[in-house]
Design an enzyme around this catalytic site. Structure first.
Site, PDB file in Angstrom:
ATOM      1  N   ASP A  59       1.054  -7.342  -3.995  1.00 43.06           N
ATOM      2  CA  ASP A  59      -0.340  -7.217  -4.410  1.00 43.06           C
ATOM      3  C   ASP A  59      -0.485  -7.287  -5.929  1.00 43.06           C
ATOM      4  O   ASP A  59      -1.589  -7.363  -6.445  1.00 43.06           O
ATOM      5  CB  ASP A  59      -0.930  -5.895  -3.900  1.00 43.06           C
ATOM      6  CG  ASP A  59      -1.993  -6.151  -2.854  1.00 43.06           C
ATOM      7  OD1 ASP A  59      -2.152  -7.326  -2.470  1.00 43.06           O
ATOM      8  OD2 ASP A  59      -2.653  -5.187  -2.423  1.00 43.06           O
ATOM      9  N   ASP A  99      -2.604   4.687   8.141  1.00 43.24           N
ATOM     10  CA  ASP A  99      -1.575   4.691   9.181  1.00 43.24           C
ATOM     11  C   ASP A  99      -1.974   5.535  10.395  1.00 43.24           C
ATOM     12  O   ASP A  99      -1.962   5.060  11.524  1.00 43.24           O
ATOM     13  CB  ASP A  99      -0.232   5.141   8.603  1.00 43.24           C
ATOM     14  CG  ASP A  99      -0.373   6.238   7.565  1.00 43.24           C
ATOM     15  OD1 ASP A  99      -1.431   6.890   7.556  1.00 43.24           O
ATOM     16  OD2 ASP A  99       0.567   6.442   6.783  1.00 43.24           O
TER      17      ASP A  99
END
Lengths: 846, 250
Positions: free
Chosen positions: A293, A437
Site C-alpha cells: 500500500d 478481521d
C-alpha cells in the site's frame, strides 16, 4: 593371558550408628579440603573458598548459637516427640487394618473417581428425554435455592466450607467433566454473592451510598457476566488436530498468499516473503503476492528479484481491508493465506492447515495462533518474558480453542487461511470497522459457514515495541470490537447459533473492561474517604460472601487456563490498559462511526531507559488516591467508632491490593532500554563449525539474530577471535552453510557475525530460524505452571518494585537511600546464625 | 561374540584409522573390545599407542606356532588389540590357518568372553571373494569416501560370503560444505537405506595429527566433531547388532 585388570578395591566407609554432632570433632584438624567439606555445611552463609572480612564474626555467632540453641536436626528426639511419633505410627497401622479402609482408598483414588463420574455421565439413562428433563429441573431448583437462600453468619460459613471442600476434593480429578463441576461450583459461589449484593447490601436510605453502591454493583455485574460467559466459552476446548492431505496432489487446492504492507521497512517484510516462498506446496498451485500500500520502488524491485507478484494501489482506502480486497479481485486461487508482513510462516503452515478445508466443505476460515518471539512491553519492562504467559497466549491458548467448540473461532487478521468463494460471497473483507478481521468472521458465520482453529504456532512475528504502541493497538481493538457490537450486533440478526452469539458477545464485552476496572481500583475509597457504605453489610458477612466468589473463580480459572494465564497477572494487564480503553470504548459505544485506523507500530527502538510519565500519569493519580485512602483508613482506625474497625480493615486491605496492582502497572511504564537492532531468537540446532585450519567442531546454536548467531562449541577454543569460520546447519532438507567471523568468545560460547548474505543465503537463514516446522512448538516447555500463591508473590514483588522505580525516577537520591537501607538490612541479616545444611552434613560425616 | 569386519571400499578410505578410533570409542563406552589387524602393513597398532619398533604380533606368532593371544596389547583408552606384527616369511602367502574359525577358537580360552566386540581391520578393499583363512564376521562395515569413484566401486558389489547380515556402510572424510558430497550422501542413502550410518565422519586435519601422535582421534581430541561422530557410530553399531552382548550374558 592376563586380560583382567585390577580395579582398585572399593573401600567402604564403616557403616555404623550416625555420629552425634560435637564441637570437638569440628575443630579437630582434618586436612584442609576435608575440613571445609565437613565443616562448611554448618555455616551455610560462609563461603570457605572466598572468605570475607566479617566471616570470623559470622562463624563465631553461628558457633555460639549452635552451642546455646542446639539446632533441632542434631538433637535427639525428646521423649514427648518420641511418644508422638510412636503413637502416630501405631495409629497409621491401626487405620490400615480397619475394615473397608482399602476400599475407601480405592474409591477415593482420583483416576478411579474420574472413571466413575464419566461412566455416570454417559449412562444410557440420560438418553431418555423425561429423565433428562427431570434431572435438569431438579438441578435448576437446587441451584436457585443455593443462590437465593438467605443464611445467617454461622450457616453461611458452613455453606462456604462445604463448597470449598467439594472444590478441593474435585480438583484432584482430571478431565473435562470435573472441570465442569468446578465451573458449576464457582458459578454458584459468584452468583450467590451477586444475588446477596443486589438484594441485601444496598443502602436505600442514603442517596450517596446508594449511587456509589449501584456503580460498584454495576461493575460487579459486568465482571460476573464476563466470568460466566468466559466459563461457557472455555468449558470444553475443542483442541482440533490437523487432518492429513490426500496422497493425490491433484486434489490439493490452489493457494494465494497475501502479505499486506503499508509503511514497514523492507527489512521486516523480506523474511516473511522468503519464508512464504519456502512453504511446502506444489509450486504450480502456490502464488505469493506482496500487497504494497506504500507503492514503493524498493518493494517492487525486491518482488521481481525473488519472483513473487507485486500488487499496489493508487489509493489507500479502507487501509488493510481495502488492500486485501484489491488483491482478492486480481487473483483466482481456491484458498487465501494471509500473513501480516512481519508474521513469518513455517514451511509446514499449508500442509498442516489445508487438510481441514478438504474434509469440511463448509469451512471458510482456519486460524492459527499469533506467536511472538520478542517480548511485548509488559514482558520486557517486567522482565518476565517466557516465564509468565502474556495476554496473547490466553486468547490463543484457551479462548480460541473454546470458541472452536461453539464453531465460533474468530479471524485474527493474520496467520490464517480463508476460502475464496465464501469470502467473495460476503463482499470480501469487512471495511466498516477498524477490526475488519473479527467482523469478517462474524459475517461468514452469519452465512452459515464454519470456522476452525488449530493451536499449533506456525508463524511468528514481532510483538509491539513500546508501551504506548501497545496501548494504541489495544485501543484500536477495543474500539473496533465495540463498533462491531453497535453496527452488527452478534446478539441479534440472523444465522448465528446461541453459542456463537455468546462467544462474540464475550469477546466484545472483554474490551469494555476499562470502566469497571477503574471502579474496582477506587471503590474502597468511597468508604475510606467519603464514608459511604457502598456495601451495606458487616465486614464478616462481606468476607463470607466475597471470599468464595474470589477463591472459586481463581481456582477454576487456574485449572482451565493455568497453562496460558497465571493468576493475578491478568489483573495487572487489565489495570494498565483500563484508563486508556475506557474512553475510546465508551465513545465507540455511542458514536460507532467515529474512529481512525492506526497501524500498529513495530520494529522501533527505545533509545534509553526512561519512565513513560505520560502513560503512567493516570495510574500515579490512582495510586495517590489509594495512598490517601489508606491514610484516611488509619485515621478512622484511631478516631472512628469501634464497630467500624472491621469494615475499615477490610477496605484498607482492598486498597492495599489495589496499590500492589497499580504498582505493577507502574513498573510497566519503566521503559527498559532496547538497543538491539534485531532480536535474538533462541534456536537450538546442531551445527558443524569449520575453522580456517580445517578443524571441525561440533556445536549447538544458541540464538540467531539478523546478522549473526551465537553457538556453543563442544571443545575449548582460544585465540580464535576475529578468525574466519564456516558453519553448517543440517536441516531435513539438507545442509546450509554460512561463512562469517568470530566476534566474541566467552568460554565455549562464540558469537559469529555473518559475511554479507546473498538472497539465496538469506532464504536459507530464514528457513533455519523461522521456517522449521518445529520452530515454535516447544516455546513454553520450560515455563512453570500456574501456582496462584507463587503468582501472588511475584505480583506483590513487582508492585513494590513499581513504587521503587517511580521513586527512582522522581528522586534518585531517595531511591538510593531505600536501596542502601535495604542493603544494610541484608548485611545485618547475613550476620545472623542459621540452620546448618543438614543433608550435606550427613553426607560428609557418613 | 560380535565380530565386525571393517573394510575399505577403495584403498585409502580410512578403514584402519576408523577401526582404531571405533575400538577406543567402544572401550570408552565401557565395552570390552579387541581390534585385530589382518593387514600386513601392520599399521593399526600405531593408532593405538604401540611403539614403532616392536615386531611382535599375530603373523610371526602364527608362523612360529606360538600362542598368538599372548600378543594382545591394551591402548591407553582401554581397548585391546592384536598387531599384525612383522611377518618373518615374505613369500606372499598368508599366515592364517585354513580353518576360518581359528580366531574364535583361539579366543575361547582367554579372558575375551562372549561379551567382547571383535573388530577386524581387513587387509584389502571390498571384493566378491573372501580371502583365504579370513575369519568369519557377523557383520561387515564398509568405509567409503563420498567420492564418485568409491561409489562406483560400491554399487553392484556382491555380498561377502560367510555373513549373516548385509554389509553396513559409513562415509568417511565428509565435507558438508561440498555440494558433491551432499549429493553422493543422498544417493548412497537411497541405495543403502538404514544400512548407511546415520552420521558421516567429517574430514579433519586432527585425524592424521592423531596418528602422528601415535594415537587416534577419539583418544586424542575426544570432543572434536570427528570423534563425536565415531562415538555415535559405535552406538549405532551396538543397536544394529541388537544389544550389547554384555547385557545378554549378564
Amino acid at each position: 593371558m592376563s586380560t583382567q585388570t585390577t580395579t582398585p578395591a572399593y573401600r567402604h566407609a564403616p557403616a555404623g550408628r550416625a555420629r552425634r554432632f560435637s564441637l570437638w570433632r569440628l575443630l579437630f584438624p582434618y586436612s584442609h579440603g576435608d575440613f571445609v567439606r565437613r565443616v562448611a555445611p554448618l555455616f551455610p552463609h560462609v563461603d570457605f573458598h572466598h572468605l570475607k572480612p566479617l566471616d570470623p564474626l559470622r562463624i563465631l555467632l553461628q558457633l555460639l548459637w549452635m552451642l546455646l540453641v542446639v539446632p533441632p536436626a542434631y538433637r535427639r528426639p525428646s521423649r514427648s516427640e518420641h511418644l508422638v511419633r510412636r503413637s502416630r505410627g501405631l495409629l497409621h497401622s491401626l487405620v490400615k487394618r480397619l475394615p473397608g479402609i482399602r476400599t475407601l482408598r480405592r474409591i477415593t483414588d482420583p483416576d478411579h473417581l474420574r472413571q466413575h463420574v464419566e461412566q455416570a455421565a454417559t449412562h444410557p439413562l440420560w438418553r431418555i428425554p423425561g429423565v433428562r428433563m427431570a434431572a435438569f429441573t431438579l438441578a435448576l431448583i437446587l441451584i436457585v435455592l443455593c443462590i437465593t437462600t438467605p443464611l445467617n453468619t454461622a450457616y453461611q460459613a458452613l455453606f462456604v466450607l462445604l463448597l470449598w471442600g467439594m472444590a478441593l476434593s474435585i480438583r484432584h480429578i482430571s478431565g473435562n467433566l470435573a472441570s465442569l463441576v468446578l465451573i458449576l461450583l464457582s458459578a454458584i459461589a459468584s452468583t450467590r454473592y451477586l444475588w446477596w449484593r443486589a438484594t441485601v447490601t444496598l443502602n436505600w436510605d442514603d442517596l450517596i451510598d446508594l449511587t456509589l453502591g449501584v456503580v460498584l454493583l454495576a461493575a460487579e455485574i459486568y465482571a460476573w457476566l464476563v466470568l460466566i460467559l468466559g466459563f461457557i466459552q472455555t468449558a470444553w476446548p475443542l483442541r482440533r488436530k490437523p487432518v492429513a492431505l490426500p496422497d493425490d496432489q491433484r486434489q490439493w487446492p490452489s493457494i494465494d498468499v497475501f502479505i499486506p504492507t503499508y509503511d514497514e521497512p523492507l527489512k521486516v517484510v523480506r523474511p516473511t516473503v522468503l519464508a512464504a516462498m519456502n512453504m511446502d506446496w506444489p509450486q504450480d498451485k502456490l502464488a505469493i503476492h506482496l500487497l504494497d500500500d506504500g507503492n514503493r520502488e524498493a518493494f517492487r524491485d525486491f518482488a521481481e528479484e525473488v519472483g513473487v507478484h507485486y500488487i499496489a494501489r493508487t489509493d489507500n482506502r479502507h487501509a488493510k481491508a481495502g488492500n486485501l480486497n484489491n488483491a482478492l479481485a486480481q487473483t483466482h486461487g481456491d484458498l487465501i493465506a494471509i500473513f501480516d508482513c512481519d508474521h513469518i510462516p513455517t514451511r509446514s503452515f499449508l500442509q498442516t492447515n489445508v487438510g481441514w478445508f478438504l474434509k469440511d466443505p463448509k469451512l471458510a476460515l482456519m486460524q492459527t495462533p499469533h506467536h511472538f518471539y520478542s517480548p511485548d512491553p509488559f514482558e520486557r519492562n517486567l522482565g518476565n518474558f517466557r516465564r509468565v504467559p502474556n495476554e496473547n497466549e490466553l486468547f490463543y491458548g484457551v479462548v480460541q480453542d473454546g470458541n472452536d467448540f461453539w464453531n465460533a473461532a474468530f479471524f485474527c487478521g493474520s496467520c490464517a487461511l480463508l476460502r475464496r468463494a465464501p469470502l467473495e460471497e460476503i463482499g470480501g473483507i469487512a471495511t466498516e470497522t477498524v477490526t475488519e478481521d473479527a467482523h469478517t468472521a462474524l459475517r461468514l458465520h452469519r452465512r452459515g459457514y464454519n470456522s476452525g482453529y488449530l493451536n499449533i504456532p506456525q508463524a511468528a512475528g514481532l510483538a509491539t515495541e513500546s508501551l504506548s504502541a501497545h496501548v494504541g493497538q489495544r485501543i484500536r481493538w477495543a474500539r473496533g470490537m465495540v463498533q462491531v457490537l453497535r453496527l452488527d450486533n452478534p446478539l441479534r440478526g440472523k444465522g448465528l447459533s446461541a453459542g456463537q452469539r455468546l462467544c462474540y458477545a464475550n469477546a466484545m464485552l472483554h474490551f469494555l473492561a476499562g470502566l469497571p476496572r477503574l471502579v474496582f481500583l477506587t471503590a474502597p475509597l468511597a468508604f475510606l474517604i467519603l464514608h459511604a457504605y457502598i456495601i451495606h453489610a458487616p465486614a464478616s458477612m462481606i468476607l463470607l460472601y466475597v471470599l468464595p466468589h474470589l477463591v472459586h473463580s481463581n481456582l477454576t480459572n487456574s485449572r482451565l487456563q493455568g497453562k496460558y494465564r497465571h493468576s493475578f497477572w491478568a489483573e495487572v494487564y487489565e489495570s494498565a490498559l483500563a484508563w486508556y480503553i475506557a474512553r475510546p470504548t465508551t465513545v465507540a459505544l455511542f458514536a460507532p462511526h467515529k474512529g481512525r485506523f492506526n497501524v500498529t507500530e513495530k520494529g522501533g527502538l527505545v533509545p534509553e531507559r526512561h519512565f513513560d510519565w505520560e502513560i503512567a500519569r493516570p495510574h500515579l493519580i490512582l495510586a495517590g488516591l489509594n495512598v490517601l485512602g489508606i491514610l484516611f483508613g488509619i485515621w478512622r482506625l484511631v478516631e472512628g467508632p469501634e464497630n467500624e474497625i472491621g469494615t475499615v480493615l477490610l477496605n484498607i486491605g482492598w486498597t492495599f491490593y489495589n496499590l500492589i496492582i497499580l504498582g505493577a502497572t507502574l513498573s510497566v511504564a519503566d521503559e527498559a532500554r532496547q538497543i538491539r537492532r534485531s532480536h535474538r531468537i533462541p534456536v537450538s540446532l546442531p551445527a558443524l563449525v569449520q575453522l580456517e585450519d580445517g578443524r571441525r567442531l561440533d556445536a549447538t546454536t544458541l540464538d540467531f539474530s539478523e546478522g549473526g548467531l551465537s553457538i556453543e562449541v563442544a571443545e575449548d577454543v582460544a585465540d580464535l577471535l576475529h578468525s574466519k569460520v564456516r558453519i553448517t546447519i543440517e536441516l531435513d532438507a539438507g545442509p546450509h552453510t554460512f561463512s562469517g567471523r568470530i566476534t566474541r568468545i566467552a568460554g565455549r560460547q562464540l558469537g559469529i557475525q555473518f559475511d554479507p548474505l546473498s538472497t539465496a543465503q538469506q532464504a536459507q537463514l530464514v528457513e533455519c530460524i523461522y521456517g522449521r516446522a518445529d520452530a515454535w512448538t516447544d516455546w513454553t516447555r520450560d515455563r512453570p505452571d500456574d501456582h496462584p500463591l507463587q503468582a501472588m508473590k511475584e505480583v506483590v514483588r513487582t508492585g513494590f518494585g513499581g513504587f521503587h522505580r517511580v521513586m527512582y525516577f522522581m528522586s534518585p537520591r531517595m531511591a538510593s537511600a531505600i536501596t542502601h537501607g535495604h542493603a544494610l538490612g541484608m548485611w545485618f541479616y547475613s550476620l545472623l546464625p542459621r540452620t546448618p545444611n543438614h543433608l550435606q552434613l550427613q553426607e560428609s560425616t557418613s | 561374540m560380535p565380530v565386525i569386519a571393517i573394510i575399505d571400499a577403495k584403498g585409502g578410505s580410512g578403514a584402519t584409522t576408523l577401526t582404531a578410533a571405533l575400538a577406543d570409542a567402544l572401550a570408552l563406552q565401557g565395552e570390552r573390545v579387541l581390534a585385530v589387524d589382518l593387514d600386513a602393513h601392520n599399521e593399526l597398532r600405531l593408532h593405538l599407542g604401540m611403539p614403532w619398533g616392536i615386531d611382535d604380533g599375530l603373523a610371526p606368532r602364527l608362523r612360529a606356532g606360538q600362542d598368538w593371544t599372548e600378543a594382545a596389547w591394551r591402548s591407553p583408552a582401554g581397548s585391546w588389540f592384536l598387531a599384525y606384527g612383522r611377518d618373518t616369511l615374505d613369500d606372499g602367502s598368508t599366515p592364517w590357518p585354513a580353518n576360518a574359525d581359528w580366531l574364535r577358537a583361539g579366543l575361547a580360552d582367554t579372558g575375551f568372553g562372549d561379551d567382547t566386540w571383535v573388530l577386524l581391520d581387513m587387509p584389502s578393499t571390498v571384493s566378491a571373494r573372501p580371502l583365504e583363512g579370513q575369519p568369519h564376521a557377523n557383520q561387515t562395515l564398509i568405509v567409503a569416501t563420498p567420492e564418485p569413484s568409491a561409489q562406483a566401486r560400491l554399487i553392484g558389489q556382491a555380498l561377502l560370503s560367510g555373513e549373516k547380515a548385509e554389509p553396513l556402510l559409513v562415509i568417511n572424510r565428509h565435507d558438508p560444505m561440498r555440494r558433491l558430497h551432499g549429493d553422493v550422501l543422498r544417493i548412497t542413502h537411497a541405495h543403502y537405506g538404514d544400512r548407511l550410518s546415520p552420521v558421516a565422519i567429517p574430514e579433519d586435519p586432527r585425524v592424521p595429527e592423531a596418528l602422528a601422535n601415535n594415537t587416534n582421534i577419539v583418544a586424542h581430541v575426544p570432543h572434536s566433531a570427528a570423534a563425536r561422530r565415531i562415538d555415535t557410530l559405535a552406538l549405532w553399531l551396538k543397536t544394529r547388532l541388537r544389544t550389547s552382548p554384555r547385557r545378554l550374558s549378564a
